[in-house]
Design a protein around this motif. Structure first.
Motif, PDB file in Angstrom:
ATOM      1  N   THR A  59     -52.127 -38.889  13.222  1.00  0.00           N
ATOM      2  CA  THR A  59     -52.993 -39.814  12.477  1.00  0.00           C
ATOM      3  C   THR A  59     -52.685 -41.239  12.910  1.00  0.00           C
ATOM      4  OG1 THR A  59     -53.709 -40.482  10.257  1.00  0.00           O
ATOM      5  CG2 THR A  59     -51.363 -40.106  10.555  1.00  0.00           C
ATOM      6  N   GLY A  60     -53.641 -42.130  12.752  1.00  0.00           N
ATOM      7  CA  GLY A  60     -53.420 -43.515  13.096  1.00  0.00           C
ATOM      8  C   GLY A  60     -52.514 -44.212  12.103  1.00  0.00           C
ATOM      9  N   SER A  61     -51.799 -45.207  12.561  1.00  0.00           N
ATOM     10  CA  SER A  61     -50.946 -45.983  11.664  1.00  0.00           C
ATOM     11  C   SER A  61     -51.805 -46.676  10.612  1.00  0.00           C
ATOM     12  CB  SER A  61     -50.163 -47.043  12.449  1.00  0.00           C
ATOM     13  OG  SER A  61     -49.561 -47.971  11.562  1.00  0.00           O
ATOM     14  N   PRO A  62     -51.378 -46.633   9.348  1.00  0.00           N
ATOM     15  CA  PRO A  62     -52.124 -47.328   8.298  1.00  0.00           C
ATOM     16  C   PRO A  62     -51.785 -48.810   8.221  1.00  0.00           C
ATOM     17  CG  PRO A  62     -50.242 -46.219   7.333  1.00  0.00           C
ATOM     18  CD  PRO A  62     -50.250 -45.852   8.797  1.00  0.00           C
ATOM     19  N   ASN A  63     -50.802 -49.238   9.003  1.00  0.00           N
ATOM     20  CA  ASN A  63     -50.343 -50.626   8.907  1.00  0.00           C
ATOM     21  C   ASN A  63     -51.294 -51.568   9.632  1.00  0.00           C
ATOM     22  OD1 ASN A  63     -47.956 -50.028   7.401  1.00  0.00           O
ATOM     23  ND2 ASN A  63     -47.048 -49.214   9.275  1.00  0.00           N
ATOM     24  N   PRO A  64     -51.744 -52.624   8.962  1.00  0.00           N
ATOM     25  CA  PRO A  64     -52.794 -53.484   9.527  1.00  0.00           C
ATOM     26  C   PRO A  64     -52.368 -54.218  10.789  1.00  0.00           C
ATOM     27  CG  PRO A  64     -51.860 -54.479   7.539  1.00  0.00           C
ATOM     28  CD  PRO A  64     -51.312 -53.081   7.617  1.00  0.00           C
ATOM     29  N   GLN A  65     -51.068 -54.359  11.010  1.00  0.00           N
ATOM     30  CA  GLN A  65     -50.603 -55.060  12.217  1.00  0.00           C
ATOM     31  C   GLN A  65     -51.068 -54.350  13.487  1.00  0.00           C
ATOM     32  OE1 GLN A  65     -48.615 -54.020   9.750  1.00  0.00           O
ATOM     33  NE2 GLN A  65     -47.716 -55.860   8.835  1.00  0.00           N
ATOM     34  N   ILE A  66     -51.185 -53.023  13.422  1.00  0.00           N
ATOM     35  CA  ILE A  66     -51.511 -52.273  14.636  1.00  0.00           C
ATOM     36  C   ILE A  66     -52.954 -52.536  15.064  1.00  0.00           C
ATOM     37  CG2 ILE A  66     -51.541 -50.010  15.719  1.00  0.00           C
ATOM     38  CD1 ILE A  66     -48.750 -51.085  14.824  1.00  0.00           C
ATOM     39  N   GLN A  67     -53.892 -52.432  14.144  1.00  0.00           N
ATOM     40  CA  GLN A  67     -55.282 -52.687  14.489  1.00  0.00           C
ATOM     41  C   GLN A  67     -55.499 -54.151  14.843  1.00  0.00           C
ATOM     42  OE1 GLN A  67     -57.663 -50.456  15.050  1.00  0.00           O
ATOM     43  NE2 GLN A  67     -58.955 -52.169  15.718  1.00  0.00           N
ATOM     44  N   PHE A  68     -54.869 -55.042  14.083  1.00  0.00           N
ATOM     45  CA  PHE A  68     -54.990 -56.478  14.378  1.00  0.00           C
ATOM     46  C   PHE A  68     -54.451 -56.767  15.777  1.00  0.00           C
ATOM     47  CE2 PHE A  68     -53.326 -60.787  14.541  1.00  0.00           C
ATOM     48  CZ  PHE A  68     -54.341 -61.542  13.975  1.00  0.00           C
ATOM     49  N   GLY A  69     -53.330 -56.138  16.118  1.00  0.00           N
ATOM     50  CA  GLY A  69     -52.748 -56.356  17.436  1.00  0.00           C
ATOM     51  C   GLY A  69     -53.655 -55.897  18.557  1.00  0.00           C
ATOM     52  N   LYS A  70     -54.300 -54.760  18.372  1.00  0.00           N
ATOM     53  CA  LYS A  70     -55.213 -54.254  19.402  1.00  0.00           C
ATOM     54  C   LYS A  70     -56.364 -55.217  19.640  1.00  0.00           C
ATOM     55  CE  LYS A  70     -54.178 -49.369  18.563  1.00  0.00           C
ATOM     56  NZ  LYS A  70     -54.672 -48.067  18.070  1.00  0.00           N
ATOM     57  N   GLU A  71     -56.773 -55.913  18.601  1.00  0.00           N
ATOM     58  CA  GLU A  71     -57.890 -56.851  18.709  1.00  0.00           C
ATOM     59  C   GLU A  71     -57.464 -58.208  19.255  1.00  0.00           C
ATOM     60  OE1 GLU A  71     -59.261 -56.901  14.721  1.00  0.00           O
ATOM     61  OE2 GLU A  71     -60.097 -54.862  14.787  1.00  0.00           O
ATOM     62  N   ASN A  72     -56.156 -58.477  19.266  1.00  0.00           N
ATOM     63  CA  ASN A  72     -55.663 -59.798  19.696  1.00  0.00           C
ATOM     64  C   ASN A  72     -54.491 -59.659  20.658  1.00  0.00           C
ATOM     65  OD1 ASN A  72     -57.094 -61.845  17.639  1.00  0.00           O
ATOM     66  ND2 ASN A  72     -56.488 -60.013  16.498  1.00  0.00           N
ATOM     67  N   ASP A  73     -54.529 -58.626  21.467  1.00  0.00           N
ATOM     68  CA  ASP A  73     -53.371 -58.268  22.286  1.00  0.00           C
ATOM     69  C   ASP A  73     -52.928 -59.390  23.226  1.00  0.00           C
ATOM     70  OD1 ASP A  73     -51.571 -56.027  23.479  1.00  0.00           O
ATOM     71  OD2 ASP A  73     -52.586 -56.909  25.209  1.00  0.00           O
ATOM     72  N   ALA A  74     -53.823 -59.965  23.966  1.00  0.00           N
ATOM     73  CA  ALA A  74     -53.451 -60.957  24.989  1.00  0.00           C
ATOM     74  C   ALA A  74     -52.761 -62.170  24.367  1.00  0.00           C
ATOM     75  CB  ALA A  74     -54.689 -61.393  25.769  1.00  0.00           C
ATOM     76  N   LYS A  75     -53.301 -62.654  23.276  1.00  0.00           N
ATOM     77  CA  LYS A  75     -52.725 -63.829  22.622  1.00  0.00           C
ATOM     78  C   LYS A  75     -51.349 -63.520  22.048  1.00  0.00           C
ATOM     79  CE  LYS A  75     -53.750 -67.321  19.086  1.00  0.00           C
ATOM     80  NZ  LYS A  75     -54.709 -67.737  18.019  1.00  0.00           N
ATOM     81  N   ILE A  76     -51.220 -62.364  21.417  1.00  0.00           N
ATOM     82  CA  ILE A  76     -49.938 -61.968  20.835  1.00  0.00           C
ATOM     83  C   ILE A  76     -48.893 -61.786  21.936  1.00  0.00           C
ATOM     84  CG2 ILE A  76     -48.742 -60.106  19.617  1.00  0.00           C
ATOM     85  CD1 ILE A  76     -51.382 -59.693  18.051  1.00  0.00           C
ATOM     86  N   LYS A  77     -49.288 -61.119  23.010  1.00  0.00           N
ATOM     87  CA  LYS A  77     -48.354 -60.867  24.105  1.00  0.00           C
ATOM     88  C   LYS A  77     -47.836 -62.165  24.716  1.00  0.00           C
ATOM     89  CE  LYS A  77     -49.578 -57.774  27.149  1.00  0.00           C
ATOM     90  NZ  LYS A  77     -50.183 -57.132  28.345  1.00  0.00           N
ATOM     91  N   SER A  78     -48.727 -63.117  24.969  1.00  0.00           N
ATOM     92  CA  SER A  78     -48.317 -64.374  25.612  1.00  0.00           C
ATOM     93  C   SER A  78     -47.338 -65.152  24.748  1.00  0.00           C
ATOM     94  CB  SER A  78     -49.546 -65.232  25.931  1.00  0.00           C
ATOM     95  OG  SER A  78     -50.198 -65.648  24.742  1.00  0.00           O
ATOM     96  N   LYS A  79     -47.506 -65.072  23.448  1.00  0.00           N
ATOM     97  CA  LYS A  79     -46.585 -65.751  22.528  1.00  0.00           C
ATOM     98  C   LYS A  79     -45.252 -65.005  22.459  1.00  0.00           C
ATOM     99  CE  LYS A  79     -45.531 -68.701  19.205  1.00  0.00           C
ATOM    100  NZ  LYS A  79     -45.342 -70.149  19.450  1.00  0.00           N
ATOM    101  N   PHE A  80     -45.317 -63.688  22.420  1.00  0.00           N
ATOM    102  CA  PHE A  80     -44.108 -62.882  22.323  1.00  0.00           C
ATOM    103  C   PHE A  80     -43.240 -63.041  23.571  1.00  0.00           C
ATOM    104  CE2 PHE A  80     -41.619 -58.991  22.729  1.00  0.00           C
ATOM    105  CZ  PHE A  80     -41.111 -58.835  21.450  1.00  0.00           C
TER     106      PHE A  80
END
Length: 442
Positions: A225-246
């Protein structure tokens, strides 16, 4: 004869299932929930805070299970904090009460979830699951081989009111809206996986990120089943920006921009390290031919062994550059201690009448943060701070008064990475060390 055989087989199956459920039930402890509510009712019957603390102690804390004690230790909950949240949030407690009592009814669901985990990771070691009650700072964590669930948060839903909460608890509204009570098996399996890992505390942001990502990703795989935690879906939608900051912070010893933080950041989403770790693990898993071995490697990884961690992350191909280049860039940006104001570090003849010590930094520091630690010689030889004077106006130095020095003694203190510059980059730790003269101050 065939019918008799079928009946016997059915009875054996039922007995086997019951035995299995009974065995799991022995590893699920819910006694702290009843103890808390017994104490709660008595606490609400008096306005005397001293008496309230006595009731809390006698009816709840003194009867606490090992898991409840571990939850209190893990989150450093105090008697006063419990009494304060009970008194300050009556609507919340009235609303959550019935939900917490449901902890006694989900053992079969947990049994199925653990069996699913065993199906993809047969080496699973047994762990006890404790349903505890905390003071609103943890829905779940682990210690040793114990899963510790904070039922006052984990069993919440959209109907639980939060209007009583102050700003520091404002994030709970978004959390309750995700209906955590519907995802209890996922939470438990996530935490159960942590009990299988070598550690649950990473020594830098990347280590903590990966070990959380492993638990999140494998829980998904086990439960299909998919993770119920909102960070996962949010991350998929904003991956490039999150990655560059991380990438700028992954080797930082400080994790609080990414884990256990608030939504008051540039993304408006807390705990985004869970997503980054999840994506690293997802990529790694997809890149491996033998999925069984991939899962074993993820769980058994030595997260705090840097060479092993880097090798694992680079095999995921999530980041575009070699990780050593990110580490070098991070280290080059870190502020440092350049000198001491009153003495030269390492001096062997410091006078015992020195009263003030000033630390000079390579650049302006964020004056909201400071951090001192014991040196290698421990508490016996630490420079004891008497009065913290504060930072200079430009933020490039900090001063404090010290307690009286003894003659002929070595003193130490570490200026820790809790100090950070105005961009949030942590200080390179610096050991202050000196010996005092044999002469007593005149």
């Amino acid at each position: 004869m065939k019918n008799i055989y079928s009946i016997v087989l059915l009875v054996i199956t039922i007995l086997g299932c019951n035995h299995k459920t009974d065995r799991l039930s022995q590893n699920i402890i819910t006694s702290d929930i009843d103890n808390f509510w017994n104490a709660y009712d008595r606490i609400k019957a008096t306005k005397d805070t001293i008496q309230q603390i006595k009731i809390l102690k006698s009816l709840f804390l003194d009867k606490a299970s090992e898991g409840q004690k571990k939850m209190i230790q893990a989150r450093n909950y105090s008697h006063k904090e419990y009494v304060n949240v009970i008194n300050d949030f009556p609507k919340f407690w009235t609303s959550i009460r019935g939900n917490t009592l449901k902890a006694k009814t989900i053992d079969k669901e947990l049994s199925i979830g653990i069996d699913k985990l065993k199906s993809i990771y047969p080496q699973v070691k047994p762990a006890k699951i404790y349903f505890t009650i905390g003071a609103l700072r943890s829905n779940g964590t682990t210690m040793d081989s114990s899963v510790l669930i904070g039922t006052e948060l984990a069993f919440a839903d959209k109907q639980i009111p939060t209007e009583e909460f102050p700003e520091y608890l404002s994030h709970l509204r978004n959390y309750f809206d995700t209906e955590p009570s519907e995802n209890l098996v996922f939470l438990n399996i996530h935490e159960y996986i942590h009990t299988q890992q070598k550690t649950t505390i990473g020594n830098n942001l990347l280590a903590q990120t990966v070990l959380e990502g492993v638990a999140e990703f494998i829980a998904e795989k086990a439960l299909n089943t998919g993770s119920p935690n909102p960070q996962i879906q949010f991350g998929k939608e904003n991956d490039a920006k999150i990655k560059s900051k991380f990438e700028l912070e992954m080797f930082s010893p400080n994790v609080y921009n990414w884990i256990w933080n608030s939504t008051n950041n540039e993304f408006g989403m807390r705990d985004l390290a869970y997503y980054v770790g999840y994506r690293i693990c997802e990529n790694y898993y997809n890149n491996q031919e033998d999925k069984q071995i991939a899962i074993e490697q993820m769980i058994q990884l030595d997260y705090n062994k840097e060479s092993e961690l880097i090798e694992f992350v680079e095999k995921s191909n999530y980041f575009s550059k070699p990780l050593k280049s990110y580490k070098a860039a991070f280290e080059n940006k870190r502020p440092s201690v350049v000198s001491l104001g009153e003495i030269k570090n390492g001096s062997s003849n410091v006078k015992t009448n020195m009263e003030t010590l000033t630390i000079n930094f390579s650049e302006p520091m964020d004056t909201r943060f400071r951090n001192f630690q014991l040196g290698p010689l421990g508490e016996e030889n630490v420079i004891r701070i008497k009065i913290f004077i504060g930072f200079s106006e430009d933020g490039k130095s900090v001063s404090f008064n010290i307690e009286e020095l003894e003659p002929s003694k070595k003193y130490q203190i570490i200026v820790g990475s809790g100090f950070r510059n105005r961009q949030g980059i942590p200080l390179i730790p610096y050991l202050i060390e000196f010996n005092t003269t044999s002469k007593v101050k005149s």
